[in-house]
Motif scaffolding. Sequence first.
Motif, mmCIF file in Angstrom:
data_model
loop_
_atom_site.group_PDB
_atom_site.id
_atom_site.type_symbol
_atom_site.label_atom_id
_atom_site.label_comp_id
_atom_site.label_asym_id
_atom_site.label_seq_id
_atom_site.Cartn_x
_atom_site.Cartn_y
_atom_site.Cartn_z
ATOM 1 N N SER A 359 0.847 -1.197 0.000
ATOM 2 C CA SER A 359 0.000 0.000 0.000
ATOM 3 C C SER A 359 0.882 1.247 0.000
ATOM 4 O O SER A 359 2.061 1.202 0.339
ATOM 5 C CB SER A 359 -0.902 0.000 1.231
ATOM 6 O OG SER A 359 -0.125 0.075 2.410
ATOM 7 N N ALA A 363 -2.280 5.960 -2.890
ATOM 8 C CA ALA A 363 -3.320 4.974 -3.190
ATOM 9 C C ALA A 363 -4.427 5.030 -2.142
ATOM 10 O O ALA A 363 -5.619 4.923 -2.471
ATOM 11 C CB ALA A 363 -2.713 3.575 -3.249
ATOM 12 N N ARG A 364 -4.058 5.202 -0.871
ATOM 13 C CA ARG A 364 -5.067 5.294 0.181
ATOM 14 C C ARG A 364 -5.948 6.534 -0.002
ATOM 15 O O ARG A 364 -7.170 6.479 0.169
ATOM 16 C CB ARG A 364 -4.383 5.354 1.543
ATOM 17 C CG ARG A 364 -3.638 4.079 1.917
ATOM 18 C CD ARG A 364 -2.806 4.297 3.157
ATOM 19 N NE ARG A 364 -1.955 3.143 3.445
ATOM 20 C CZ ARG A 364 -0.940 3.172 4.291
ATOM 21 N NH1 ARG A 364 -0.645 4.286 4.933
ATOM 22 N NH2 ARG A 364 -0.217 2.086 4.495
ATOM 23 N N VAL A 367 -8.367 5.881 -2.890
ATOM 24 C CA VAL A 367 -9.451 4.963 -2.523
ATOM 25 C C VAL A 367 -10.477 5.669 -1.644
ATOM 26 O O VAL A 367 -11.694 5.543 -1.868
ATOM 27 C CB VAL A 367 -8.881 3.717 -1.819
ATOM 28 C CG1 VAL A 367 -9.999 2.877 -1.207
ATOM 29 C CG2 VAL A 367 -8.083 2.871 -2.799
ATOM 30 N N ARG A 368 -10.008 6.414 -0.641
ATOM 31 C CA ARG A 368 -10.955 7.128 0.235
ATOM 32 C C ARG A 368 -11.779 8.131 -0.564
ATOM 33 O O ARG A 368 -12.995 8.237 -0.388
ATOM 34 C CB ARG A 368 -10.189 7.848 1.345
ATOM 35 C CG ARG A 368 -9.556 6.936 2.381
ATOM 36 C CD ARG A 368 -9.169 7.710 3.621
ATOM 37 N NE ARG A 368 -8.161 6.987 4.377
ATOM 38 C CZ ARG A 368 -6.869 7.290 4.376
ATOM 39 N NH1 ARG A 368 -6.434 8.304 3.642
ATOM 40 N NH2 ARG A 368 -5.991 6.591 5.076
ATOM 41 N N TRP A 453 -11.345 -5.082 -8.070
ATOM 42 C CA TRP A 453 -10.774 -4.137 -7.111
ATOM 43 C C TRP A 453 -11.809 -3.859 -6.022
ATOM 44 O O TRP A 453 -12.449 -2.823 -5.994
ATOM 45 C CB TRP A 453 -10.422 -2.824 -7.788
ATOM 46 C CG TRP A 453 -9.307 -2.897 -8.775
ATOM 47 C CD1 TRP A 453 -8.817 -3.999 -9.402
ATOM 48 C CD2 TRP A 453 -8.553 -1.791 -9.267
ATOM 49 N NE1 TRP A 453 -7.815 -3.661 -10.258
ATOM 50 C CE2 TRP A 453 -7.619 -2.307 -10.189
ATOM 51 C CE3 TRP A 453 -8.573 -0.429 -9.031
ATOM 52 C CZ2 TRP A 453 -6.720 -1.497 -10.874
ATOM 53 C CZ3 TRP A 453 -7.678 0.374 -9.708
ATOM 54 C CH2 TRP A 453 -6.762 -0.155 -10.608
ATOM 55 N N ARG A 455 -12.728 -3.581 -1.772
ATOM 56 C CA ARG A 455 -12.078 -2.833 -0.695
ATOM 57 C C ARG A 455 -10.947 -3.623 -0.046
ATOM 58 O O ARG A 455 -10.138 -3.048 0.689
ATOM 59 C CB ARG A 455 -13.121 -2.417 0.353
ATOM 60 C CG ARG A 455 -14.134 -1.442 -0.214
ATOM 61 C CD ARG A 455 -15.106 -0.942 0.823
ATOM 62 N NE ARG A 455 -14.467 -0.140 1.857
ATOM 63 C CZ ARG A 455 -15.129 0.638 2.699
ATOM 64 N NH1 ARG A 455 -16.444 0.739 2.608
ATOM 65 N NH2 ARG A 455 -14.490 1.318 3.627
ATOM 66 N N VAL A 459 -6.473 -0.694 -2.693
ATOM 67 C CA VAL A 459 -5.280 0.098 -2.370
ATOM 68 C C VAL A 459 -4.040 -0.522 -3.009
ATOM 69 O O VAL A 459 -3.186 0.192 -3.563
ATOM 70 C CB VAL A 459 -5.110 0.200 -0.839
ATOM 71 C CG1 VAL A 459 -3.757 0.792 -0.491
ATOM 72 C CG2 VAL A 459 -6.217 1.056 -0.243
ATOM 73 N N TYR A 460 -3.944 -1.853 -2.964
ATOM 74 C CA TYR A 460 -2.754 -2.519 -3.495
ATOM 75 C C TYR A 460 -2.721 -2.451 -5.022
ATOM 76 O O TYR A 460 -1.655 -2.295 -5.634
ATOM 77 C CB TYR A 460 -2.721 -3.966 -3.021
ATOM 78 C CG TYR A 460 -2.882 -4.099 -1.524
ATOM 79 C CD1 TYR A 460 -1.856 -3.734 -0.671
ATOM 80 C CD2 TYR A 460 -4.081 -4.546 -0.971
ATOM 81 C CE1 TYR A 460 -1.999 -3.827 0.704
ATOM 82 C CE2 TYR A 460 -4.239 -4.649 0.406
ATOM 83 C CZ TYR A 460 -3.194 -4.284 1.240
ATOM 84 O OH TYR A 460 -3.354 -4.372 2.595
ATOM 85 N N SER A 463 -1.787 1.057 -5.978
ATOM 86 C CA SER A 463 -0.347 1.205 -5.734
ATOM 87 C C SER A 463 0.454 0.595 -6.881
ATOM 88 O O SER A 463 1.496 1.129 -7.290
ATOM 89 C CB SER A 463 0.044 0.523 -4.414
ATOM 90 O OG SER A 463 -0.527 1.186 -3.316
#
Length: 752
Positions: A359, A363-364, A367-368, A453, A455, A459-460, A463
């Motif tokens: 991660s 990327a985080r 996603v958020r 993809w 949850r 993130v991965y 990334s």
Amino acid sequence: MDVFLLAVLALLAALAVCDLFVGVSNDAVNFLNAAVGSKAAPFWIIMAVASAGVLLGATFSSGMMEIAKTGVIVPEQLTFEQVMFVYCAVIVTDVLLLNTFNSLGLPTSTTVSIIFELLGGAVAMACWKVWNTGAPFTDLGLYVNSGKALAMIMGILVSVVVAFFAGLIVQYLLRTLFTFRYWKTYRYFGALFGGAAITAILYFLVMKGARGASFMEPAWIEWIETNTQAILLAVFAGFFLLFEAAILLFKANIFPIVILSGTFALAFAFAGNDLVNFVGVPLAALDSYHLFTAAEGADPSVFTMEGLRESVRTPTVFLALSGFVMCLTLWFSKKAHRVIRTSVNLASSARGGKEQFGSSLPARVIVRSSLRFHKLAMQFVPTSVLRWLELRFNKPRLRPGEVELPFDEVRASINLVLAAALIASATSLKLPLSTTYVTFMVAMGSSLADGAWDRESAVYRISGVLTVISGWFVTAFSAASACAIVCTIFIFWGKPAVLIGMLLALFVIVKSNFFTKSDETEGEEAKQLDRGDRESIGELLTTSVDRYLNLTIRLFAGGLNAFVAEDHNELKRLKADAVSLYDETTARRGEYYQMALEGGGTKADRDARNFYYRAFTNMKEVSHSLRDQLGVSENYVANSHSPFTGKMRENTLHLARDLLALREHFTPAKCAHILELIEEAQKDFLEQIGAERISLRKSELYLGYLLFSREMLNRYMMVKLLQAELEAKPKADAEKKTPQSVGSVDSTQTDG
């Protein structure tokens, strides 16, 4: 000069073959992952189809060879000697750079590297000419084809974005049409989809790529361009009727045909677009040599290379031989086969395993933000539409024992056809693309549209996409800088530097790729887990428990000795090995979830899986503690804290010796003996701390050693007990059955 030139040409040919092997091992598997992941056909059939595509596609790459001659450099401004310096610098840098990136496991692109190496070499030569002649700095533009270079760079950047969104949009639309239960709807739309896919393949590969074929006559090309529309309509109608008849009359599945056709197309497009990355520079050097030798008595430091401007078709024999080397690499490179599995896993729909990328903060954030935007957007979509879409994207439940494929036939078809179309379109425009990045981004876009993809993995996956994009810039900067340096060295040191550099590159590439032993342990363990039954699990535990035990003891005992010797470098190396051990045991334990998802098997198989999970949980916890313990030791020594003295030092060395001796025969009695020694060491510590002023940091480290030793011995005794219980269970079950069968025989004989 002639002997030197012949030696240089021979070395260029050898490096081109090595470059083909290395490049294909890492890049060409991108057109295999969809067919392999969807299991459209046996592996040998997929390989045969891909090989045919590579071999034929290589002969369509003649037009791309112009990039190496005039795509970046301005040949009329450079002499024969200067051009050869640039080409030799490019091939040396390319081979060494790709080998370095592959060894480090960093994402790279052969297309990006070759373009920026040509750019770096051309700029270095231009700087030298400007400096040597005293010309103004603004004259640098005379030696570099900046317009064409910028167009190629922008084409690569744009292709990454286009590939991602093309995969996303097309996959979403077709998944909405077919759903995951596509066998119910494809009899109505399958022939239409198949006909459109085959027609697109023919159009982008053959009709748009005809001009780049080395064997095509001008009259043939003119006829194709004149009758393009009629040809496409005829092809679409023919395949539509053929597929429709096969579906209605024989209930045939046409998706494997589309997937194999797409595999052929992508292999074809790969060879047509990427072959210039491997042999373009050597062939450009050969053309330069022919031009120079044709001008008898010419001075290599004066004779300019405007002749490279002339469009000359590359001999078909060279292209065919290059394609043949690429095919051999596909079949016999073990590295290529390992990369297939990595590529399949990255775009896989299956979840719960270890992701290829970790991660990252960007990327985080993405996603958020996406979750918030999705929540907001859904408020404006009618509930009925949301329910309908949810039904279209609802995956069917797997039957017990059924294995989920990395991706189904619909997504495999789209990945192949879209990537092939994008690459072939660029080839027809003589624009080099990164086939690795295009294939990767199409697969990422289609997997996002397919719901792969979620949850748990978004993130991965993001990334991974960001890593690939950042890898583009790293490759570009590294290639340009490295080639500029190598070219400068060749300019100032002359012919000896050229020969030494090329021989060094050849030695490095041959040694690292053909004489390096690979660890096949992981592959063997993966094969043992393919079935997930009691026998295969028992075999795996038999081989892996002793291996992990020996490795753990070796690392910990080595850490104790290195700590006493205050050897920071050794502790650092041991910690890195402990991190690898932890990652490996974590991945091995993660296989349990895949076995649990597959289900099936007898009660004995399910019990064996339970033993497997418990055993690897214990080994994972030990490796986790080992990693932390060695990390604390490394920091302690790096900060130059005071070493152990007196009984603490003696007991540490004694513990290391006893643990190393335990590797040969790990028995409860020997473990109990070491546990007694640990108790004595703790008593000695209490006496020493009362007599000396021992710091809290040193006390915690010493007690941490003793605590870890207890944990390691206790957990591995538990693992050995589980292993023995698993091995004894079939015998116990057999003994329970034997008396009943004997009793029944005796009673039968008595009654008789």
